[in-house]
Design an enzyme around this catalytic site. Structure first.
Site, PDB file in Angstrom:
ATOM      1  N   THR A 202     -38.827 -72.663  10.062  1.00  0.00           N
ATOM      2  CA  THR A 202     -39.103 -72.015   8.779  1.00  0.00           C
ATOM      3  C   THR A 202     -38.834 -70.528   8.879  1.00  0.00           C
ATOM      4  OG1 THR A 202     -40.648 -72.026   6.945  1.00  0.00           O
ATOM      5  CG2 THR A 202     -41.527 -71.393   9.069  1.00  0.00           C
TER       6      THR A 202
ATOM      7  N   LYS B  94     -44.350 -73.335   1.637  1.00  0.00           N
ATOM      8  CA  LYS B  94     -45.030 -72.695   2.765  1.00  0.00           C
ATOM      9  C   LYS B  94     -45.618 -71.342   2.390  1.00  0.00           C
ATOM     10  CE  LYS B  94     -41.419 -74.827   5.408  1.00  0.00           C
ATOM     11  NZ  LYS B  94     -40.163 -74.545   6.070  1.00  0.00           N
TER      12      LYS B  94
ATOM     13  N   GLY C  55     -48.182 -66.908   3.717  1.00  0.00           N
ATOM     14  CA  GLY C  55     -46.996 -67.666   4.068  1.00  0.00           C
ATOM     15  C   GLY C  55     -47.116 -68.007   5.534  1.00  0.00           C
TER      16      GLY C  55
ATOM     17  N   THR D 255     -33.473 -72.718   8.507  1.00  0.00           N
ATOM     18  CA  THR D 255     -33.864 -72.087   7.246  1.00  0.00           C
ATOM     19  C   THR D 255     -32.949 -72.590   6.149  1.00  0.00           C
ATOM     20  OG1 THR D 255     -34.482 -70.089   8.470  1.00  0.00           O
ATOM     21  CG2 THR D 255     -34.230 -69.865   6.094  1.00  0.00           C
TER      22      THR D 255
END
Length: 191
Positions: free
Chosen positions: A5, A38, A50, A167
């Site tokens: 992420t 997220k 986050g 990502t």
């Protein structure tokens, strides 16, 4: 692991925006989900967080942090320091494989699952596998444009998604302003 992420936060002109991608990766080869969220609001919408890292650990870190916010009346720096002290006093248990960016109308902090609290120098911070890319992009945009925090955060994630395989470009942005601390603006950004 912290791979999987990218989260970036930008504080500018009385507004803080936190953006995150939506990719959930299993191991290093399989994308399990494209649209995970997220970035979210906690503490009655007055704090944005986050998270990056192990999903279970990230939720645990977020829940423990929110409990500290409740305990200390929403004082973000105090809640973060008290959570860190719990870790250092070994009351909170094992280290968590997660990091959290937290912001309210005044403060922007990074919390780790091992008890560190970081107050960024310049109002830009990023975590996760694409964090370095998003951080560099956000810094460049802050220094060379007049874009608002929300746009910088979104563009930084888009840039990271073009470089980092962990990502993607399914972006969620939340922002909070000193003028309107409870205003909700969390629609997914168009790509």
């Amino acid at each position: 692991m912290l791979e999987g992420t990218t989260i970036v936060a930008v504080k500018r002109d009385g507004t803080c925006a936190i953006a995150g991608d939506g990719q959930v990766t299993m191991g290093e080869k399989v994308v399990m989900k494209r649209g995970a969220v997220k970035v979210r609001r906690i503490y009655n919408g007055r704090v944005i967080v986050g998270f990056a890292g192990s999903v279970a650990d990230a939720f645990t870190l977020s829940e423990r942090f929110e409990a500290k916010l409740e305990q200390y009346g929403g004082n973000l720096p105090r809640a973060a320091v008290e959570l860190a002290q719990d870790w250092h006093g070994e009351r909170a248990g094992r280290q968590l494989e997660a990091m959290l960016i937290a912001a309210d109308a005044q403060d922007l902090l990074v919390l780790s699952g091992s008890g560190e609290v970081i107050d960024p120098d310049d109002g830009v911070v990023a975590i996760g596998s694409g964090g370095s890319y998003a951080y560099a992009a956000a810094k460049a945009l802050v220094e060379n444009t007049a874009l608002p925090a929300r746009d910088i955060a979104q563009k930084a994630i888009l840039i990271a998604s073009s470089i980092c395989v962990f990502t993607n470009d399914h972006i969620t942005v939340e922002e909070i302003s000193a003028e309107k601390p409870q205003e909700v603006r969390s629609l997914p950004c168009p790509t």
